[in-house]
Scaffold this motif. Sequence first.
Motif, PDB file in Angstrom:
ATOM      1  N   ARG A 152       0.758  -1.152   0.161  1.00 20.75           N
ATOM      2  CA  ARG A 152      -0.030  -0.068   0.039  1.00 20.75           C
ATOM      3  C   ARG A 152       0.639   1.111   0.183  1.00 20.75           C
ATOM      4  O   ARG A 152       0.440   2.475  -0.563  1.00 20.75           O
TER       5      ARG A 152
ATOM      6  N   GLN B  87       1.629   3.359 -10.370  1.00 27.93           N
ATOM      7  CA  GLN B  87       0.496   4.106  -9.481  1.00 27.93           C
ATOM      8  C   GLN B  87       1.185   5.094  -8.585  1.00 27.93           C
ATOM      9  O   GLN B  87       2.164   4.815  -7.869  1.00 27.93           O
ATOM     10  N   ARG B  88       0.792   6.407  -8.734  1.00 29.50           N
ATOM     11  CA  ARG B  88       1.209   7.471  -7.963  1.00 29.50           C
ATOM     12  C   ARG B  88       0.666   7.561  -6.402  1.00 29.50           C
ATOM     13  O   ARG B  88      -0.576   7.452  -6.188  1.00 29.50           O
ATOM     14  N   PRO B  89       1.469   7.662  -5.535  1.00 35.08           N
ATOM     15  CA  PRO B  89       0.850   7.846  -4.162  1.00 35.08           C
ATOM     16  C   PRO B  89      -0.043   9.305  -3.879  1.00 35.08           C
ATOM     17  O   PRO B  89       0.199  10.122  -4.537  1.00 35.08           O
TER      18      PRO B  89
ATOM     19  N   LEU C  56      -0.737   4.520  -1.537  1.00 38.55           N
ATOM     20  CA  LEU C  56      -1.335   4.272  -3.123  1.00 38.55           C
ATOM     21  C   LEU C  56      -2.721   4.050  -2.660  1.00 38.55           C
ATOM     22  O   LEU C  56      -3.160   3.167  -2.155  1.00 38.55           O
ATOM     23  N   THR C  57      -3.719   4.897  -3.217  1.00 33.49           N
ATOM     24  CA  THR C  57      -5.018   4.682  -3.067  1.00 33.49           C
ATOM     25  C   THR C  57      -5.485   3.451  -3.259  1.00 33.49           C
ATOM     26  O   THR C  57      -5.311   2.987  -4.396  1.00 33.49           O
TER      27      THR C  57
ATOM     28  N   ARG D 234       4.480   1.737  -6.762  1.00 34.90           N
ATOM     29  CA  ARG D 234       4.680   3.121  -6.892  1.00 34.90           C
ATOM     30  C   ARG D 234       5.662   3.642  -7.863  1.00 34.90           C
ATOM     31  O   ARG D 234       6.878   3.026  -8.169  1.00 34.90           O
TER      32      ARG D 234
ATOM     33  N   SER E 158      -7.687   5.837   2.069  1.00 34.73           N
ATOM     34  CA  SER E 158      -6.442   5.466   2.727  1.00 34.73           C
ATOM     35  C   SER E 158      -6.615   5.063   4.163  1.00 34.73           C
ATOM     36  O   SER E 158      -7.577   5.321   4.626  1.00 34.73           O
TER      37      SER E 158
END
Length: 417
Positions: free
Chosen positions: A98, A161-163, A169-170, A187, A380
Amino acid sequence: MTTTARPEIERRLMALADAFDESRAMAVLESLCAERLSGRAVGTRGRDHATGLIVSELGALGLRPVTDTFQVPGVFRLDSQPMFTVSGPHLSGALEHRRDFAEHPRSASIDRPVEGPVSRWDGAPRDGAWSVVERVPSGSAFAELADSVRAGGGIGLLTPQRPAASGFLTKRVVGEAPVDLPVIAVRDEHLAALDGDTVRAIMPIWRGTVTGANVVAALPGTDPDLAGRPVLVTAHYDGVGADPGRHYPCAGDNASGTGVLVEVARTLVAQRFTPARPVVFAALDAEEVGARGSLHHAGRLAAAGDRPDVVNLDMAAKFNGAVAAELGPDSEAIRDALDQAGRMLGIPLAVGPVASDNRRYAAAGFPAVGLGLGAAHYHSPLDGPEHVEPGALRMAGRLLLVAIGRLALETTRAAGA
């Protein structure tokens, strides 16, 4: 509604607004965020606890809540703790789920360790390798990509995936049909460094059909001719669910809206509000997995021949300068009621997208408006009660009470709609 009656109605509406108690709304919110509710994902024991809590809260007001169940296909969740380790010249060791990697919504389940080197996907066969794809297609193009990687001997896909601002990470809990290949989101800053390293991963994913449960209660109207024209107030109470070993309170999204809904119901009952039109409260399930609860409820209403005015509240935890309002077709009466309520209370509203259950009711042909204030740390583990602004709860509750009161007392326009 006559001109001479307006001052008295304005006084009654303001009294409703002033009676809203944000501490009570917060208490409901905190109960929904308890760890034993495990993020309230549809079809889980935690969601069952949440359903019982809402039934109890509404029942204690003297209302008669009904639990309406329905089937929700295509649900997926992690079955156990995932693992992602890297060895090589760039990264080394176990990455944190996550924060550094996450399950992709379209991934096949990885029930046993899958290990191999990492290389950039350029269309050439990569036997036994994880393929990095930096630009991820959607729809059938994604399935075609997965088929190509698999046909070339690839063991899986790694996608970026961008945080979020939270650093996590959504969490994504809905997606298109899964592909026959492991897919892991990494990430983005780590993904760029993996080329040439070796990745070993486990990502056990369960998929299936579960049972959703809406909770519906009504404050009866006094005009029998308006029985089929209720004012419907909705908020979804399900959440994205917990990760193995990590709790998600799901406070802003959407224990906040649910707490406001319950407190609005309590206020109307406590103030002995007697509407001409019924006021119906619906705590909806399965919004996070495609708004299936509102889809089911809208179908129920249509089959019964009812035509409600719908106001849906999703995320009332943080005020960002204006209350967003998404106006569905033929929702002018609701818009006017909200506009007048905002002016009376000094609450600014702005037309903006609210991608929630309101869209299911609008698609069914009902006048519907979605309201949203905002929430911190969306999807989150940090979306907890400590990040909820009591003032935002109060603002949402007061706005709803005045607008609902105006709609429920406005008999002439409702009868002619």
